[in-house]
Design an enzyme around this catalytic site. Structure first.
Site, PDB file in Angstrom:
ATOM      1  N   GLY A 284       2.991  -4.406   0.100  1.00  0.00           N
ATOM      2  CA  GLY A 284       1.979  -3.886   1.417  1.00  0.00           C
ATOM      3  C   GLY A 284       3.098  -3.610   2.516  1.00  0.00           C
ATOM      4  N   ALA A 285       3.868  -4.457   3.039  1.00  0.00           N
ATOM      5  CA  ALA A 285       4.700  -4.045   4.191  1.00  0.00           C
ATOM      6  C   ALA A 285       5.576  -5.522   4.264  1.00  0.00           C
ATOM      7  CB  ALA A 285       3.587  -4.161   5.444  1.00  0.00           C
ATOM      8  N   ASN A 288      10.149  -7.487   8.908  1.00  0.00           N
ATOM      9  CA  ASN A 288      11.481  -7.407   9.716  1.00  0.00           C
ATOM     10  C   ASN A 288      11.469  -7.584  11.024  1.00  0.00           C
ATOM     11  OD1 ASN A 288      12.651  -6.732   6.709  1.00  0.00           O
ATOM     12  ND2 ASN A 288      11.571  -4.585   7.449  1.00  0.00           N
ATOM     13  N   HIS A 320      -1.095  -8.861  10.075  1.00  0.00           N
ATOM     14  CA  HIS A 320      -0.429  -9.686   9.440  1.00  0.00           C
ATOM     15  C   HIS A 320       1.200  -9.766   9.631  1.00  0.00           C
ATOM     16  CE1 HIS A 320       0.388 -12.000   5.530  1.00  0.00           C
ATOM     17  NE2 HIS A 320       1.505 -11.479   5.365  1.00  0.00           N
ATOM     18  N   GLU A 321       1.696  -8.519   9.660  1.00  0.00           N
ATOM     19  CA  GLU A 321       3.170  -8.516   9.789  1.00  0.00           C
ATOM     20  C   GLU A 321       3.285  -8.881  11.258  1.00  0.00           C
ATOM     21  OE1 GLU A 321       4.726  -8.247   7.238  1.00  0.00           O
ATOM     22  OE2 GLU A 321       2.796  -7.422   5.850  1.00  0.00           O
TER      23      GLU A 321
HETATM   24  N1  TRP Z   1       6.769 -10.792   3.388  1.00  0.00           N
HETATM   25  C1  TRP Z   1       5.887  -9.526   3.206  1.00  0.00           C
HETATM   26  C2  TRP Z   1       4.425 -10.094   3.538  1.00  0.00           C
HETATM   27  O1  TRP Z   1       3.818 -10.914   2.934  1.00  0.00           O
HETATM   28  C3  TRP Z   1       6.088  -9.321   1.656  1.00  0.00           C
HETATM   29  C4  TRP Z   1       7.130  -9.088   0.789  1.00  0.00           C
HETATM   30  C5  TRP Z   1       7.557 -10.064   0.232  1.00  0.00           C
HETATM   31  C6  TRP Z   1       7.524  -7.967   0.371  1.00  0.00           C
HETATM   32  N2  TRP Z   1       8.672  -9.178  -0.603  1.00  0.00           N
HETATM   33  C7  TRP Z   1       8.561  -8.052  -0.458  1.00  0.00           C
HETATM   34  C8  TRP Z   1       7.230  -6.567   0.510  1.00  0.00           C
HETATM   35  C9  TRP Z   1       9.130  -6.982  -1.269  1.00  0.00           C
HETATM   36  C10 TRP Z   1       7.880  -5.706  -0.101  1.00  0.00           C
HETATM   37  C11 TRP Z   1       8.930  -5.760  -0.878  1.00  0.00           C
HETATM   38  O2  TRP Z   1       4.158  -9.390   4.512  1.00  0.00           O
HETATM   39 ZN    ZN Z   2       3.383 -11.771   4.910  1.00  0.00          ZN
END
Ligand code: TRP
Ligand code: ZN
Length: 885
Positions: A284-285, A288, A320-321
């Site tokens: 999804g997203a 960073n 969420h992000e």
């Molecule tokens: N940390 C991200 C979230 O939950 C999700 C995520 C983990 C992700 N690994 C990924 C997104 C690899 C894209 C590709 O918000």
């Molecule tokens: Zn997350």
């Protein structure tokens, strides 16, 4: 393959596709083996010379012995499919390094050192979409969980925090916009048509939060003033053609920032917040630091092309992000076993936010529906794992509904037990105590325990034990006392044959039958295997409403009459419990009808009659808003129904469920048609009322399609034609796609023509056909796989065709096993291209033990075919092996 002392020639481009095949049995990583990294990396300076086919990275690391760890006379820097082109230590070229399974090992004396390493990669060959990759001519990174090691050699683990300074340069025509984490400190142009930018992120972070983007992008910009008065520049970067669809994302971001200040006391900590939308993305997203990267699906929305559900999903994922900035970034994870520390908590935070934005009741119902459809099956299948797993082979396989959604439920239970205020004291303490650290789930629980004054000793079992607990409920009545007996069992799961009881908070109320009222809700925490509670003051047996608000992620097994459920469906003042009563009526009926010997005509009649009563009162109740009415009119999903049966026959479940829809549609035709008419009168808007009317409009069509296809086809075609928004148009098309009428073909062609070139809408066009009730859906999916718009390289497109298909029982579970073969073919074709996405398709086949024998054998056969394939990725190999286990 170990490459020792190979002086790599400087013009070698290590293409990621050249990486050696993974060993068949990749090593198991265990939580109990955690050891801190022997070195610290105070500063990381990276210089990127960017090109789509050739990007060169010079990395300078300030390394020193880690006082908190055992000493080591070498440093291991992770790498994956890359080679060092040059290595120097303290300015001197060295060649006494070795390669171990892709990692770089360098002898290093116990002192501070400056390392410099040069690597070169080909982003255009990166089809896995992990590390640095190209998407539509732009360059973009995805580093979580272990993608950074595909860019440069580094201790690629979340407990190594470093301060990053980046320089990036490249052709200005191809990459006019250069973005990275933190603040843009300097930039300039060179005479040769290239330009450069320098970025500095003042917040130490683990490598998985690194991000870089370069491309032709335009921004929708705004500002947000934080609670302490800091002005933050906000930018949502997209391709020019998409700019008009970014306003909702900007608004969602501002709402999220405000909400996190008000509800969790969390303020943003940089002057800049960038979000970039990309079309090729595995999930999804990604959160960073200061530079979120999003799947376009969770950024772009306007009424013409996005449904109400899409609007909500954008708002939820943006939130969420954003919330990760504290729950994930400021406080990060010590190791990947702690993933739920950031994901479970952040999902809870985004759920609470969306509840405040969209209305609590409906959002809670939707979240429970997702949990039951995605997480319950995981918990009862071969891939079951605790929210804090004990071991893994490939961490990407553990970004699961269990870690995310059950993880959120577990923290929600703490909040329920503490109450909102004390829970906030707990989270304040957690953020305060662990700011700037890489923490564990245990740290979180301890902080809540201390801050909220809760004893969570036994509650920690929720982090250790997999499996959905079952609570058996019986209610007896003696004199003026109601006796409630609760028994819990936690089922055995792979590797965990014996389970301990866990504290289960159950909100409950006892209704007086005559008045339809209760004397207040109670919170009961069942923390033994069995417990009996007495409630006095009931001259007559009361009606029990239990697990209100879905206070615990358990399944309730209760002896209750149809009459009591009809009562609750009409009277319960807890909206979730009211929904649940209606669902229960349908679940019992359908499970009985679709399992064993089925139902006698009389039992079938009685079951249906109760459901009809509940549906009639839902349709007639003028105190309900339409959003809630829409929820109450939805039947339990087929996966959830199958979940209730030891060895399910998906064909029978489908037949019974469709049969019930047909019967309800016949009984309620007049009411449904007038509901559709009434809702059609409401003009388009974003009010609750307008959104609710769109929801019931399509809900009514769904029943009518089953009972009176000609009428439904006419109404749906009219709804499609008149639609001034995607919710109505897509709802109508989805109904039509299941019918055999001429309008079906007409509208499918019209839709494709109308939205040609809009990737996200064409995704819907694929998904609608793949998940349709049409009897020829298998042929349709095969034809769609050959459609010029289909590409296996784009995860959104692959998911829209094949996830929708795998989730559609009558297609996937076709009696001749063709559906299983198609999914296995897809996994085998996709695995060499994008293993992370390929591995996600294994779990539907992994359900074989819970399916009737004939189909079960065919599912297993496909898993065996996959596991026999050469060069299977670590991702897919792990999932298939566990599924066969
Ligand atoms: N940390 C991200 C979230 O939950 C999700 C995520 C983990 C992700 N690994 C990924 C997104 C690899 C894209 C590709 O918000
Ligand atoms: Zn997350």
């Amino acid at each position: 393959m170990d490459i020792a002392n190979t002086p790599a020639s400087p013009d070698t481009t290590a293409t990621l596709a050249d990486a050696p095949p993974e060993p068949k049995d990749p090593p198991v990583i265990r939580r109990e083996d955690y050891k801190p990294f022997p070195w610290t990396i105070a500063k990381t300076r990276l210089d990127f010379e960017l090109g789509l086919e050739k990007t060169r990275i010079t990395s300078k690391l300030s390394v020193a012995p880690n006082e908190q760890a055992e000493t080591s006379d070498s440093i291991l820097l992770n790498g994956d499919g890359i080679e060092p082109l040059a290595i120097s230590v303290d300015g001197e070229a060295v060649n006494d390094w070795t390669m171990q399974e892709g990692n770089l090992v360098l002898p290093l004396s116990q002192a501070a050192h400056e390392l410099e390493i040069v690597t070169q990669i080909d982003p255009s060959a990166n089809s896995q979409l992990m590390g640095l990759f190209a998407s539509n001519g732009m360059l973009c990174t995805q580093c979580e969980a272990e993608g950074f090691r595909r860019i440069t050699f580094f201790p690629d683990r979340p407990d190594v925090l470093s301060t990053y300074t980046i320089r990036m340069s490249g052709p200005k025509d191809k990459f006019p916009v250069l973005l990275c984490n933190g603040n843009n400190t300097d930039s300039g142009e060179n005479a040769d048509g290239t330009h450069w930018a320098e970025w500095h992120d003042p917040w130490p972070k683990p490598s998985y939060l690194f991000a870089l983007v370069a491309g032709q992008l335009v921004a929708n910009s705004d500002t947000f003033t934080t609670m302490s008065g800091r002005e933050v520049e906000l930018n949502i970067w997209v391709r020019e053609a998409d700019l008009s669809r970014t306003d909702h994302a900007v608004e969602s971001l501002k709402k999220s920032m405000k909400w996190d200040e008000e509800v969790f006391g969390r303020e943003y900590d940089l002057d800049l917040y960038n979000i970039v939308a990309v079309s090729d993305f595995n999930m999804g997203a990604m959160e960073n630091k200061g530079l979120n990267v999003f799947n376009t699906k969770y950024v772009l929305a306007d009424p013409e092309t996005a449904t109400d559900g899409d609007f909500d999903a954008v708002e939820g994922v943006i939130a969420h992000e954003y919330f990760h900035n504290w729950s994930g970034n400021r406080v990060t994870c010590r190791d990947w076993f702690q993933l739920s520390l950031k994901e479970g908590f952040t999902v809870l935070r985004d759920q609470l936010f969306s509840q405040d934005m969209q209305g609590e009741a409906v959002k809670r119902i939707e979240d429970v529906r997702i949990l039951r459809a995605a997480q319950f099956p995981e918990d009862s299948g071969p891939l079951a794992h605790p929210i804090r797993p004990d071991s893994y082979r490939e961490i990407s396989n553990f970004y699961t509904a269990t870690v995310y959604n059950k993880g959120a439920e577990v923290i929600r239970m703490m909040r329920t037990m503490a109450g909102e205020e004390r829970f906030r004291q707990g989270t304040d303490l957690y953020f305060d105590r662990h700011d700037g650290e890489a923490a564990t789930c245990e740290d979180f629980v301890t902080a809540i325990e201390d801050g909220a004054s809760l004893d969570l000793e036994k509650f920690r079992q929720w982090y250790r034990q997999a499996g959905t607990p079952k609570v058996s409920v019986s209610l007896d009545h003696e004199d003026d006392t109601a006796l409630l007996t609760l028994k819990q069992t936690v089922p055995a799961t792979p590797g965990q044959p014996d389970k301990q009881p866990m504290p289960i908070p159950l909100r409950l109320a006892l209704f007086d039958r005559e008045s339809g009222k209760h004397d207040g809700e109670e919170l009961v925490v069942l923390d033994e295997a069995e417990s009996t509670l007495a409630f006095s003051g009931f001259a007559k047996p009361p009606v029990l409403s239990i697990n209100r608000g879905f206070s615990a992620p358990v399944s309730i097994d209760r002896e209750v009459s149809g009459e009591d459920l009809v009562f609750l469906a009409a009277h319960d003042d807890d909206p979730f419990a009211r929904y649940e009563a209606t669902q229960d009526l349908a679940v019992r009926h359908l499970v009985a009808a679709a399992s064993g010997d089925g139902l006698s005509e009389e039992a079938r009649g009685l079951g249906r009659a109760d459901i009809l009563k509940a549906f009639s009162s839902t349709l007639a109740d003028t105190s309900l808003d339409d959003s809630m009415r829409g929820e109450l009119l939805s039947l339990p999903g087929q996966t959830y129904l199958a979940e209730q049966i030891e060895q399910a026959d998906p064909g029978r479940i489908q037949d019974e469920r469709e049969g019930l829809k047909t019967w309800l549609g016949q009984q309620l035709e007049r009411e449904l048609v007038s509901l559709h008419e009434r809702a059609t009168e409401v003009p388009f808007g974003f009010s609750q009322e307008a959104r609710g009317s769109r929801k019931v409009k399509t809900a009514a069509l769904i029943y009518l399609a089953a009972s009176n296809p000609e009428l439904a086809s006419k109404l749906a075609a009219a709804q499609y034609e008149a639609a001034d928004n995607m919710t109505d148009r897509q709802g109508a098309l989805a109904v039509l796609s299941g019918l055999g009428t001429a309008a079906r073909t007409d509208k499918l062609i019209d839709y494709h023509r109308r939205y040609k070139g809009n990737e996200l809408v064409i995704d819907k066009w694929f998904a609608i056909q793949a998940s349709s009730l049409h009897p020829s859906v298998l042929e349709h999916v095969k034809a769609l796989a050959d459609h010029p718009d289909f590409t296996i390289k784009n995860p959104n497109r692959v998911r829209s065709l094949y996830m929708a298909f795998a989730a559609s029982p009558h297609a996937f579970h076709a009696v001749d096993g063709e559906g299983y073969r198609m999914i296995a073919d897809l996994i085998l074709a996709l695995d060499p291209i994008n293993p992370q996405t390929a591995a996600r398709f294994v779990s539907p086949l992994g359900r074989w033990r819970r399916i009737e024998e004939g189909r079960s054998a065919m599912m297993r056969e496909q898993l065996e075919r996959i596991v026999a394939a050469p060069n299977l990725s670590r991702d897919t190999a792990e999932q298939v092996t566990r599924s066969l286990g």
